[in-house]
Design a protein around this motif. Structure first.
Motif, mmCIF file in Angstrom:
data_model
loop_
_atom_site.group_PDB
_atom_site.id
_atom_site.type_symbol
_atom_site.label_atom_id
_atom_site.label_comp_id
_atom_site.label_asym_id
_atom_site.label_seq_id
_atom_site.Cartn_x
_atom_site.Cartn_y
_atom_site.Cartn_z
ATOM 1 N N MET A 1 -11.839 0.391 -0.321
ATOM 2 C CA MET A 1 -10.418 0.302 -0.613
ATOM 3 C C MET A 1 -9.899 -1.077 -0.244
ATOM 4 N N PRO A 2 -8.831 -1.535 -0.867
ATOM 5 C CA PRO A 2 -8.278 -2.851 -0.545
ATOM 6 C C PRO A 2 -7.600 -2.837 0.809
ATOM 7 N N PRO A 3 -7.395 -4.030 1.401
ATOM 8 C CA PRO A 3 -6.698 -4.089 2.676
ATOM 9 C C PRO A 3 -5.322 -3.438 2.571
ATOM 10 N N LEU A 4 -4.899 -2.854 3.676
ATOM 11 C CA LEU A 4 -3.610 -2.186 3.744
ATOM 12 C C LEU A 4 -2.724 -2.926 4.725
ATOM 13 N N ALA A 5 -1.525 -3.290 4.300
ATOM 14 C CA ALA A 5 -0.583 -3.898 5.234
ATOM 15 C C ALA A 5 -0.094 -2.827 6.187
ATOM 16 N N LEU A 6 -0.044 -3.157 7.492
ATOM 17 C CA LEU A 6 0.401 -2.194 8.486
ATOM 18 C C LEU A 6 1.915 -2.026 8.475
ATOM 19 N N CYS A 7 2.639 -2.962 7.848
ATOM 20 C CA CYS A 7 4.078 -2.816 7.665
ATOM 21 C C CYS A 7 4.399 -3.084 6.211
ATOM 22 N N LEU A 8 5.644 -3.020 5.845
ATOM 23 C CA LEU A 8 6.007 -3.053 4.441
ATOM 24 C C LEU A 8 6.185 -4.444 3.871
ATOM 25 N N CYS A 12 7.612 -14.417 6.124
ATOM 26 C CA CYS A 12 7.458 -15.792 6.575
ATOM 27 C C CYS A 12 6.841 -16.677 5.509
ATOM 28 N N LEU A 13 7.201 -17.972 5.502
ATOM 29 C CA LEU A 13 6.711 -18.925 4.521
ATOM 30 C C LEU A 13 5.647 -19.822 5.132
ATOM 31 N N LEU A 14 4.768 -20.367 4.289
ATOM 32 C CA LEU A 14 3.795 -21.348 4.748
ATOM 33 C C LEU A 14 4.507 -22.628 5.157
ATOM 34 N N LEU A 15 4.054 -23.225 6.262
ATOM 35 C CA LEU A 15 4.601 -24.522 6.647
ATOM 36 C C LEU A 15 4.190 -25.591 5.651
ATOM 37 N N ASP A 299 -9.376 -17.205 16.755
ATOM 38 C CA ASP A 299 -8.406 -17.905 15.924
ATOM 39 C C ASP A 299 -9.089 -18.546 14.716
ATOM 40 N N ASN A 300 -10.232 -19.173 14.953
ATOM 41 C CA ASN A 300 -10.939 -19.834 13.868
ATOM 42 C C ASN A 300 -11.433 -18.836 12.827
ATOM 43 N N MET A 301 -11.943 -17.686 13.282
ATOM 44 C CA MET A 301 -12.408 -16.675 12.336
ATOM 45 C C MET A 301 -11.245 -16.120 11.515
ATOM 46 N N MET A 302 -10.104 -15.929 12.144
ATOM 47 C CA MET A 302 -8.941 -15.390 11.448
ATOM 48 C C MET A 302 -8.384 -16.358 10.405
ATOM 49 N N TYR A 303 -8.694 -17.654 10.549
ATOM 50 C CA TYR A 303 -8.174 -18.638 9.610
ATOM 51 C C TYR A 303 -8.687 -18.398 8.196
ATOM 52 N N GLY A 304 -9.803 -17.697 8.082
ATOM 53 C CA GLY A 304 -10.378 -17.439 6.767
ATOM 54 C C GLY A 304 -9.660 -16.395 5.948
ATOM 55 N N TYR A 305 -8.823 -15.587 6.552
ATOM 56 C CA TYR A 305 -8.099 -14.573 5.786
ATOM 57 C C TYR A 305 -7.020 -15.241 4.933
ATOM 58 N N GLY A 306 -7.114 -15.061 3.629
ATOM 59 C CA GLY A 306 -6.122 -15.610 2.716
ATOM 60 C C GLY A 306 -6.357 -17.054 2.341
ATOM 61 N N VAL A 322 -5.050 -18.927 -0.864
ATOM 62 C CA VAL A 322 -5.200 -18.180 -2.106
ATOM 63 C C VAL A 322 -4.460 -16.845 -2.070
ATOM 64 N N ASP A 323 -4.179 -16.344 -0.878
ATOM 65 C CA ASP A 323 -3.474 -15.062 -0.746
ATOM 66 C C ASP A 323 -2.596 -15.116 0.510
ATOM 67 N N PRO A 324 -1.370 -15.656 0.394
ATOM 68 C CA PRO A 324 -0.507 -15.787 1.572
ATOM 69 C C PRO A 324 -0.272 -14.472 2.307
ATOM 70 N N ASP A 325 -0.263 -13.357 1.590
ATOM 71 C CA ASP A 325 -0.008 -12.077 2.248
ATOM 72 C C ASP A 325 -1.129 -11.668 3.197
ATOM 73 N N ALA A 326 -2.328 -12.243 3.015
ATOM 74 C CA ALA A 326 -3.459 -11.892 3.880
ATOM 75 C C ALA A 326 -3.513 -12.747 5.138
ATOM 76 N N VAL A 327 -2.692 -13.792 5.191
ATOM 77 C CA VAL A 327 -2.712 -14.701 6.338
ATOM 78 C C VAL A 327 -1.975 -14.071 7.516
ATOM 79 N N GLN A 328 -2.623 -14.052 8.687
ATOM 80 C CA GLN A 328 -1.983 -13.517 9.888
ATOM 81 C C GLN A 328 -1.780 -14.586 10.963
ATOM 82 N N ASP A 329 -2.779 -15.405 11.206
ATOM 83 C CA ASP A 329 -2.723 -16.496 12.176
ATOM 84 C C ASP A 329 -2.227 -16.046 13.550
ATOM 85 N N PRO A 330 -3.131 -15.580 14.400
ATOM 86 C CA PRO A 330 -2.746 -15.099 15.727
ATOM 87 C C PRO A 330 -2.110 -16.183 16.590
#
Length: 363
Positions: A1-8, A12-15, A299-306, A322-330
């Motif tokens: 199944m595709p990733p699920l957002a935990l909230c709706l 936030c915008l990319l810097l 942090d470095n591993m999480m940078y790959g999401y999105g 490529v997918d701003p919605d997948a970016v979390q950046d702890p």
């Protein structure tokens, strides 16, 4: 199944194109060119700069009025000085233990059936820590689980032993959403525990929660932890108490960002999944999981999401979103000492008595 957002919703915008997301709309002058000028003055790797750049952007945004008085060269000088300050704090706290031998772990898991206590207990057992994991089972009222969690963190605050509090599930900027626990109640439990530790004559003693670490991997966790820091300071002030130290805090999602999870046989948020991959699945294990492990390897591993790497001449030269919605950046926060707060005021050219939050984002 595709990733699920935990909230709706993600708000936030990319810097800038490949930057991480650590705040809302940036100040107009802290753009890619400004960041490049700062980067050129720092003797660090590209990866390292990616890790501290968002903290610089956050300071520039929060203290925009202070920067507005400066020309471009002076702004760059100030940002370079702030980068050095952040790096000193990262070095000073890199070896602080988050999960290790003799440490108490308190976990709170969303009621979702796919999120199992083993996601915390396995790590605790591997590193010699003791874990108590709370999760609603059956028809148990959510409020009862919430009260047991608040009692557990109050006891941890009252004890002298180091403890780490881990919350995995759904969140809002002002609430642990999975159990409808307002941020003010979390703060009140920690403040009450600190008061109890001080003893019957210590009601006016300084609030000292420096033996605690709090990890939240849920939606808007950087916002929640920022609000928790404010609530702790506010409640301490209302009781006439100064603040000696707040907990170190780790947010699985940046400001204004939702958390995401892969939904299959198990329901584990991306951030915590990467922690397990790095510090449980992969061998050999380090002696302990430290704060530096979170603001560096995780942090470095999480940078790959999105994002995807841009490769030129056989080497990675940057990243493309490529997918701003997948970016979390702890985000990692540490508690500043009085001397560090004074130094930060000086670097920002603020009055000596200017109010500053005790918790500082260090990337």
């Amino acid at each position: 199944m595709p990733p699920l957002a935990l909230c709706l919703l993600a708000t936030c915008l990319l810097l800038f194109p490949a930057a991480r997301i650590h705040g809302g709309q940036p100040t107009s002058w802290f753009d890619a060119d400004t960041s490049a000028r700062v980067r050129a003055r720092l003797d660090v790797s590209d990866r390292h700069y990616r890790q501290i750049e968002p903290a610089l952007a956050r300071l520039a945004d929060v203290h925009a009025a202070s920067f507005a008085r400066l020309d471009a060269a002076a702004r760059t000088d100030r940002l370079v000085a702030l980068a050095a300050f952040i790096d000193r704090l990262r070095d000073a706290h890199a070896d602080d233990v988050v999960i290790g031998s003799g440490r108490t772990i308190i976990g709170l898991l969303d009621p979702d059936p796919g999120l199992a206590p083993k996601e915390i207990t396995a790590l605790a057992d591997a590193y010699g820590a003791s874990a108590t994991v709370l999760k609603r089972t059956g028809s148990e009222p959510l409020a009862e689980v919430a009260e047991r969690f608040l009692a557990a963190i109050e006891a941890a605050a009252a004890a002298s032993a180091p403890a780490t509090i881990i919350v995995l599930g759904h969140g809002l900027p002002e609430e642990i959403q999975s159990y409808a626990i307002p941020v003010e109640r979390v703060a009140a439990a920690l403040v009450a525990g600190s008061r109890a530790k001080a003893g019957p004559t210590g009601a006016d003693s300084a609030l000292d929660l420096g033996h605690l670490v709090i990890i939240c991997d849920d939606c808007y966790s950087a916002d929640f932890l920022t609000n928790l820091g404010r609530a702790l300071e506010r409640q301490a002030a209302a009781a006439g108490r100064s603040v000696a130290a707040l907990p170190a805090c780790i947010a699985g999602t940046s400001y204004g960002r939702v958390g995401r999870a892969d939904v299959a046989a198990a329901f584990v948020p991306h951030f915590w999944k990467d922690v397990i991959e790095l510090y449980y699945v992969r061998r050999p294990w380090p002696d302990a999981i430290t704060l530096g492990g979170f603001f560096d390897a995780v942090d470095n591993m999480m940078y790959g999401y999105g994002r995807v790497a841009v490769v030129e001449g056989g080497r990675v030269v940057g990243y493309r979103t490529v997918d701003p919605d997948a970016v979390q950046d702890p985000v990692v926060f540490i508690s500043l000492t009085a001397d560090e707060m004074a130094e930060l005021r000086r670097l920002l050219d603020l009055p000596a008595d200017a109010a500053l939050p005790r918790l500082l984002d260090i990337g």
